[in-house]
Design a protein around this motif. Structure first.
Motif, short mmCIF file in Angstrom:
data_model
loop_
_atom_site.label_atom_id
_atom_site.label_comp_id
_atom_site.label_asym_id
_atom_site.label_seq_id
_atom_site.Cartn_x
_atom_site.Cartn_y
_atom_site.Cartn_z
N ARG A 133 14.28 6.39 -1.50
CA ARG A 133 13.47 7.47 -2.11
C ARG A 133 12.17 6.92 -2.67
O ARG A 133 11.10 7.48 -2.46
N ALA A 134 12.27 5.80 -3.39
CA ALA A 134 11.09 5.22 -4.03
C ALA A 134 10.09 4.69 -3.01
O ALA A 134 8.87 4.84 -3.16
N ALA A 135 10.59 4.06 -1.95
CA ALA A 135 9.71 3.49 -0.93
C ALA A 135 8.96 4.57 -0.18
O ALA A 135 7.75 4.44 0.08
N ASP A 143 0.89 4.42 -2.78
CA ASP A 143 1.02 3.73 -4.07
C ASP A 143 1.59 2.32 -3.85
O ASP A 143 2.81 2.16 -3.71
N ALA A 144 0.74 1.33 -3.84
CA ALA A 144 1.18 -0.05 -3.60
C ALA A 144 2.08 -0.55 -4.72
O ALA A 144 3.09 -1.23 -4.46
N ASP A 145 1.76 -0.24 -5.95
CA ASP A 145 2.60 -0.69 -7.07
C ASP A 145 3.96 0.00 -7.04
O ASP A 145 4.98 -0.60 -7.38
N GLY A 146 3.97 1.26 -6.60
CA GLY A 146 5.24 1.95 -6.44
C GLY A 146 6.11 1.27 -5.39
O GLY A 146 7.33 1.19 -5.54
N ALA A 147 5.48 0.77 -4.34
CA ALA A 147 6.21 0.04 -3.31
C ALA A 147 6.78 -1.25 -3.88
O ALA A 147 7.92 -1.63 -3.57
N ARG A 148 6.01 -1.93 -4.70
CA ARG A 148 6.50 -3.18 -5.33
C ARG A 148 7.69 -2.88 -6.24
O ARG A 148 8.68 -3.64 -6.26
N ILE A 207 2.29 -1.63 1.28
CA ILE A 207 1.25 -2.45 0.63
C ILE A 207 0.16 -2.81 1.63
O ILE A 207 -1.04 -2.74 1.33
N TYR A 208 0.57 -3.18 2.84
CA TYR A 208 -0.41 -3.48 3.89
C TYR A 208 -1.27 -2.26 4.19
O TYR A 208 -2.50 -2.35 4.32
N MET A 209 -0.64 -1.10 4.27
CA MET A 209 -1.37 0.14 4.56
C MET A 209 -2.42 0.43 3.48
O MET A 209 -3.57 0.78 3.78
N VAL A 210 -2.04 0.27 2.23
CA VAL A 210 -2.92 0.64 1.12
C VAL A 210 -3.97 -0.43 0.84
O VAL A 210 -5.16 -0.11 0.66
#
Length: 219
Positions: A133-135, A143-148, A207-210
């Motif tokens: 869900r989060a990813a 949202d790169a930080d959300g991915a982290r 993260i790569y995308m953003v």
């Protein structure tokens, strides 16, 4: 301008399809978990049958993304998102496979007394759902930080996996006659541990995308 509008419409359709595929995968993981908890063989069979649906969704999304790349010739940020979509579908399909493995385990264990260590499997699957869900939320909101943050949850899965291994190995020493069942439990835990790795791969792709750079989250 019309070309750009058409491109954005295609991109939005692909995002919607990714959300649908991820939702289906997460639901199947939840079904497999409930099948394990409740010794529900029929529910587990639903998960196994649903695997073909997920595979079809992957093919459809990847075909559509390939057409967009070929016809629209996107560059920079747009191209990174389309490349990311291929990574997402591949990893979601693998996560679906691991949900099937959990469903198969639910069938195997349905007529046997449960191990205390199965609670670790349940927590791993629950965390896997949360990670998915989060990813996907991070993907949709860019949202790169959300991915982290989503990837960081994999530590919970890894900890549960290590604890389960320790408990099961101790059980085998105490009761060798349970070795075959214990090994099945270990194998199922390994599948769920890899499930977490696949969600982490999704997070790295986001993260790569953003940000346009590769970041290793699976330390």
């Amino acid at each position: 301008m019309k070309t750009r509008i058409a491109f954005l419409e295609e991109l939005n359709r692909l995002r919607h399809d990714i959300l649908a595929m991820a939702t289906r995968v997460e639901e199947d993981l939840g079904k497999a978990l409930n099948a394990l908890r409740n010794n529900d063989v029929e529910l587990a069979k639903e998960v196994k049958a649903d695997d073909a649906v997920i595979n079809a969704m992957q093919i459809k999304i990847e075909d559509e993304a390939a057409i967009v790349i070929a016809t629209q010739q996107p560059v920079a940020r747009d191209l990174r998102e389309l490349v990311t979509i291929f990574k997402l579908t591949s990893n979601l399909e693998r996560i679906g496979d691991h949900a099937v493995h959990l469903a198969k385990a639910a069938i195997k264990f349905s007529d046997k007394p449960s191990f205390r260590s199965m609670e670790h499997l349940e927590r791993m699957a629950e965390t896997g759902q949360q990670m998915i869900r989060a990813a996907i939320s991070a993907f949709l909101s860019q949202d790169a930080d959300g991915a982290r943050n989503a990837a960081a949850l994999d530590d919970i899965i890894d900890t549960e996996h290590k604890t389960l291994i320790e408990e099961v190995m101790a059980l085998i020493k105490e009761q060798p006659k349970l070795t075959k069942k214990a090994i099945r439990l270990l194998n199922t835990s390994s599948y769920l541990e890899r499930l977490g790795d696949h969600v982490t791969n999704i997070c790295e792709a986001v993260i790569y995308m953003v940000e346009g750079r590769h970041e290793e989250l699976n330390q």
